[in-house]
Write an enzyme that holds these catalytic residues in place. Sequence first.
Site, PDB file in Angstrom:
ATOM      1  N   ASP A 173      69.946  -4.850   2.239  1.00  0.00           N
ATOM      2  CA  ASP A 173      69.747  -6.043   1.404  1.00  0.00           C
ATOM      3  C   ASP A 173      69.136  -7.126   2.279  1.00  0.00           C
ATOM      4  OD1 ASP A 173      70.101  -7.890  -0.812  1.00  0.00           O
ATOM      5  OD2 ASP A 173      71.780  -8.726   0.285  1.00  0.00           O
ATOM      6  N   SER A 174      68.723  -8.210   1.648  1.00  0.00           N
ATOM      7  CA  SER A 174      68.200  -9.358   2.396  1.00  0.00           C
ATOM      8  C   SER A 174      69.294 -10.053   3.205  1.00  0.00           C
ATOM      9  CB  SER A 174      67.573 -10.351   1.415  1.00  0.00           C
ATOM     10  OG  SER A 174      68.528 -10.723   0.436  1.00  0.00           O
TER      11      SER A 174
ATOM     12  N   CYS B 181      69.178  -4.613  -2.888  1.00  0.00           N
ATOM     13  CA  CYS B 181      68.651  -5.948  -3.187  1.00  0.00           C
ATOM     14  C   CYS B 181      67.764  -5.857  -4.437  1.00  0.00           C
ATOM     15  CB  CYS B 181      67.829  -6.405  -1.987  1.00  0.00           C
ATOM     16  SG  CYS B 181      67.006  -7.972  -2.191  1.00  0.00           S
TER      17      CYS B 181
ATOM     18  N   GLU C 205      77.417 -18.195  -1.663  1.00  0.00           N
ATOM     19  CA  GLU C 205      77.564 -18.139  -0.195  1.00  0.00           C
ATOM     20  C   GLU C 205      78.413 -19.308   0.307  1.00  0.00           C
ATOM     21  OE1 GLU C 205      74.192 -17.023   2.111  1.00  0.00           O
ATOM     22  OE2 GLU C 205      73.715 -15.382   0.746  1.00  0.00           O
TER      23      GLU C 205
ATOM     24  N   CYS D 265      71.083  -9.940  -9.627  1.00  0.00           N
ATOM     25  CA  CYS D 265      70.983 -10.423  -8.241  1.00  0.00           C
ATOM     26  C   CYS D 265      72.290 -10.026  -7.562  1.00  0.00           C
ATOM     27  CB  CYS D 265      70.808 -11.940  -8.244  1.00  0.00           C
ATOM     28  SG  CYS D 265      70.888 -12.676  -6.598  1.00  0.00           S
TER      29      CYS D 265
ATOM     30  N   HIS E   7      74.352 -11.300  -5.649  1.00  0.00           N
ATOM     31  CA  HIS E   7      75.476 -12.237  -5.553  1.00  0.00           C
ATOM     32  C   HIS E   7      76.214 -12.455  -6.879  1.00  0.00           C
ATOM     33  CE1 HIS E   7      73.213 -13.075  -1.957  1.00  0.00           C
ATOM     34  NE2 HIS E   7      74.065 -13.988  -1.537  1.00  0.00           N
TER      35      HIS E   7
HETATM   36  N1  DGL Z   1      69.659 -10.056  -2.456  1.00  0.00           N
HETATM   37  C1  DGL Z   1      68.764 -10.862  -3.276  1.00  0.00           C
HETATM   38  C2  DGL Z   1      68.591 -10.175  -4.631  1.00  0.00           C
HETATM   39  O1  DGL Z   1      69.427  -9.426  -5.090  1.00  0.00           O
HETATM   40  C3  DGL Z   1      69.275 -12.279  -3.441  1.00  0.00           C
HETATM   41  C4  DGL Z   1      69.120 -13.147  -2.205  1.00  0.00           C
HETATM   42  C5  DGL Z   1      67.684 -13.317  -1.748  1.00  0.00           C
HETATM   43  O2  DGL Z   1      66.920 -14.066  -2.389  1.00  0.00           O
HETATM   44  O3  DGL Z   1      67.340 -12.705  -0.770  1.00  0.00           O
HETATM   45  O4  DGL Z   1      67.608 -10.378  -5.267  1.00  0.00           O
END
Ligand code: DGL
Length: 273
Positions: A12-13, A75, A154, A186, A188
């Site tokens: 993931d990011s 992600c 976060e 997303c 989160h």
């Molecule tokens: N992990 C990203 C997503 O699910 C969210 C956070 C980001 O913008 O990197 O799209």
Amino acid sequence: MADRYAPIGVFDSGVGGLTVAREIMRQLPNESIEYFGDTARVPYGTKSRATVTRYSKQIIRFLQTKNVKAIVVACNTASAYALEEIEPQLDIPIIGVVKPGAVEAAATTQNNKIGVIGTQATIGSGIYTQTIHKIRDDIEVMGKACPLLVSLVEEGWLHDRITDQVIIRYLAPFFDAGVDTLIMGCTHYPLLRTAFRKILGDEVKLVNPAYETAKELGILLNKLNLNNDGALSDKKPTYEYYVSDAASRFMDFADSILPFDVRNVSIVPIEDY
Ligand code: DGL
């Protein structure tokens, strides 16, 4: 032939993909995981397709040094932007979070009105709409980028009046349109499930792509005879964590959402891959 006892690579990011890793741990308890969070280059949601694809390729090259048997793009943004290009180039299975979430939403809606929330990139790509329309083209899909929600999660403001206000403002168009299904598109957002539920009531069904992806992964591994069957009973599943920066911040977040403490997080110079 890949080894069924090899780990699964998940990336993931940043920290958000731990919601996907957590579902894999719950649903596939025999599987080991190598998790990479790109904490130096997060967020992906405001970056271009070319950049997110380049980052994703580097991470996959890194994960392949860990001899993973399959890769989960945990992600939504990377699934939206990079998966289609990368998939044909790999010799191991790879799945993203978008398709499993889209399939479940299409099966869930009763009034054919689905809402999707995600990053600017995910919503702007139209990927959820396209994927749902491949299944059924009579479903109306409305998307809304909700970038502030990532920061609120976060910050740990999961049960907070301010977060509730932000959600109400973002979701107002969905109330007006009468969607009966909402995809939390997303990484989160599943952590805000209680807030969404409180605001939307019971009529709107929430789809969690993290949950659906773990389920899909289990089906895929079984089909390919790559599922860890637990036959090596002396070998417990292992979970390894790698980030590109700020390991202790990652550890704090991981501790807040995983059912155990995360002690070892290694920093990887990801630009070298
Ligand atoms: N992990 C990203 C997503 O699910 C969210 C956070 C980001 O913008 O990197 O799209």
